[in-house]
Design a protein around this motif. Structure first.
Motif, short mmCIF file in Angstrom:
data_model
loop_
_atom_site.label_atom_id
_atom_site.label_comp_id
_atom_site.label_asym_id
_atom_site.label_seq_id
_atom_site.Cartn_x
_atom_site.Cartn_y
_atom_site.Cartn_z
N TYR A 143 0.83 -1.29 -0.03
CA TYR A 143 -0.10 -0.03 -0.05
C TYR A 143 0.88 1.27 -0.06
CZ TYR A 143 -3.54 -3.46 0.65
OH TYR A 143 -4.31 -4.70 0.39
N LEU A 144 1.79 1.39 -0.84
CA LEU A 144 2.40 2.46 -1.26
C LEU A 144 1.76 3.75 -1.76
CD1 LEU A 144 5.25 0.35 -3.11
CD2 LEU A 144 5.50 1.09 -0.53
N ASN A 145 2.39 4.81 -1.57
CA ASN A 145 1.81 5.75 -2.31
C ASN A 145 1.91 5.81 -3.77
OD1 ASN A 145 1.12 8.45 -3.51
ND2 ASN A 145 2.47 9.47 -2.03
N PRO A 146 0.71 5.76 -4.53
CA PRO A 146 0.66 5.29 -5.77
C PRO A 146 0.98 6.24 -6.62
CG PRO A 146 -1.46 5.80 -5.22
CD PRO A 146 -0.56 5.72 -4.04
N TYR A 147 1.39 7.75 -6.20
CA TYR A 147 1.49 8.90 -7.15
C TYR A 147 0.73 8.93 -8.43
CZ TYR A 147 5.65 9.62 -3.99
OH TYR A 147 6.20 9.74 -2.93
N PRO A 148 -0.73 9.09 -8.06
CA PRO A 148 -1.74 9.08 -9.27
C PRO A 148 -1.29 9.86 -10.62
CG PRO A 148 -2.39 10.29 -7.52
CD PRO A 148 -1.24 9.59 -7.29
N LYS A 149 -0.56 11.24 -10.38
CA LYS A 149 -0.69 12.10 -11.37
C LYS A 149 0.54 11.48 -12.52
CE LYS A 149 -1.61 16.13 -8.77
NZ LYS A 149 -0.90 17.25 -7.93
N GLU A 150 0.15 11.44 -13.76
CA GLU A 150 1.20 11.23 -14.89
C GLU A 150 2.73 11.81 -14.53
OE1 GLU A 150 2.72 8.61 -17.08
OE2 GLU A 150 0.60 8.47 -16.61
N SER A 151 2.57 12.96 -14.20
CA SER A 151 3.90 13.71 -13.97
C SER A 151 4.55 13.03 -12.72
CB SER A 151 3.57 15.20 -13.39
OG SER A 151 2.97 15.45 -12.52
N GLN A 152 3.85 12.14 -12.01
CA GLN A 152 4.79 11.69 -10.93
C GLN A 152 4.96 10.05 -11.32
OE1 GLN A 152 1.42 12.13 -8.16
NE2 GLN A 152 2.52 13.85 -7.10
N ALA A 153 4.81 9.78 -12.38
CA ALA A 153 5.05 8.25 -12.65
C ALA A 153 6.33 7.77 -12.30
CB ALA A 153 4.60 7.95 -14.16
N ASN A 154 7.35 8.65 -12.42
CA ASN A 154 8.79 8.14 -12.04
C ASN A 154 8.90 7.81 -10.60
OD1 ASN A 154 8.57 11.05 -11.82
ND2 ASN A 154 10.90 11.13 -11.75
N LYS A 155 8.00 8.18 -9.82
CA LYS A 155 8.27 8.12 -8.22
C LYS A 155 7.54 6.65 -8.04
CE LYS A 155 8.22 12.72 -7.25
NZ LYS A 155 7.37 14.11 -6.51
N ARG A 156 6.86 5.85 -8.84
CA ARG A 156 6.20 4.89 -8.76
C ARG A 156 7.56 3.50 -8.35
NH1 ARG A 156 1.90 6.12 -13.31
NH2 ARG A 156 0.87 7.77 -12.09
N TRP A 157 7.02 2.84 -7.34
CA TRP A 157 8.24 1.64 -7.15
C TRP A 157 8.62 1.05 -8.32
CZ3 TRP A 157 11.50 0.81 -3.66
CH2 TRP A 157 11.42 1.67 -2.24
N HIS A 158 7.93 0.62 -9.24
CA HIS A 158 8.27 -0.15 -10.29
C HIS A 158 9.25 0.54 -11.18
CE1 HIS A 158 4.18 1.23 -11.04
NE2 HIS A 158 4.58 1.40 -12.28
N ARG A 159 9.25 1.87 -11.21
CA ARG A 159 9.82 2.69 -12.24
C ARG A 159 11.13 3.38 -11.54
NH1 ARG A 159 5.92 6.20 -16.27
NH2 ARG A 159 4.49 4.47 -16.78
N ASN A 160 11.08 3.17 -10.16
CA ASN A 160 12.31 3.69 -9.39
C ASN A 160 13.58 3.13 -9.55
OD1 ASN A 160 13.62 4.41 -6.85
ND2 ASN A 160 11.78 5.13 -6.31
N PRO A 161 14.64 4.07 -9.69
CA PRO A 161 15.87 3.48 -9.75
C PRO A 161 16.42 2.41 -8.64
CG PRO A 161 16.07 5.65 -10.40
CD PRO A 161 14.40 5.30 -9.67
N LEU A 162 15.57 2.62 -7.52
CA LEU A 162 16.09 1.71 -6.26
C LEU A 162 15.57 0.15 -6.63
CD1 LEU A 162 17.08 1.13 -3.55
CD2 LEU A 162 14.88 2.02 -2.73
N MET A 163 14.66 0.07 -7.69
CA MET A 163 14.29 -1.49 -8.02
C MET A 163 15.36 -2.13 -8.57
SD MET A 163 11.70 -3.41 -8.17
CE MET A 163 10.57 -2.36 -7.33
N HIS A 164 16.38 -1.47 -9.14
CA HIS A 164 17.47 -2.40 -9.80
C HIS A 164 18.13 -2.90 -8.69
CE1 HIS A 164 20.92 -3.45 -12.44
NE2 HIS A 164 21.50 -2.92 -11.50
#
Length: 105
Positions: free
Chosen positions: A13-34
């Motif tokens: 239940y992470l913050n989903p950052y619903p605005k498209e401008s925030q998409a890079n903050k979503r976990w699956h897109r976050n550099p930390l995922m690497h």
């Protein structure tokens, strides 16, 4: 944390950052995922839960298509014992909660 030293990560239940401008903050897109994938053992998993269907669908597609991982998708049973206070609140309100198990081969 050493490479291949973690068996499971929970992203509940992470913050989903619903605005498209925030998409890079979503976990699956976050550099930390690497980093998370490097530290995950072979056969390890990431469990992600959300009550947002757009986030669920996007994360599933991203883990499969960008990261090349196997994903098992399901809905959280209303009879299940809630794992977090957020899950309890969402289930009591009658919302659908989604679960992804992302598996590293």
């Amino acid at each position: 944390t050493q490479p291949k030293s973690v068996s499971k990560y929970f992203l509940l239940y992470l913050n989903p950052y619903p605005k498209e401008s925030q998409a890079n903050k979503r976990w699956h897109r976050n550099p930390l995922m690497h980093f998370m994938l490097e530290t995950l053992i072979d056969g390890g998993e990431i469990e992600l839960a959300t009550n947002e269907s757009f986030y669920f669908k996007e994360a599933k597609a991203y883990f499969e298509n960008f990261w090349g991982l196997k994903v098992e998708a399901s809905e959280v049973s209303r009879q299940a014992k809630p794992r977090t206070h957020f899950e309890k609140k969402y289930l009591l309100r009658g919302e659908t909660c989604f679960n992804l198990k992302i598996l590293k081969d």
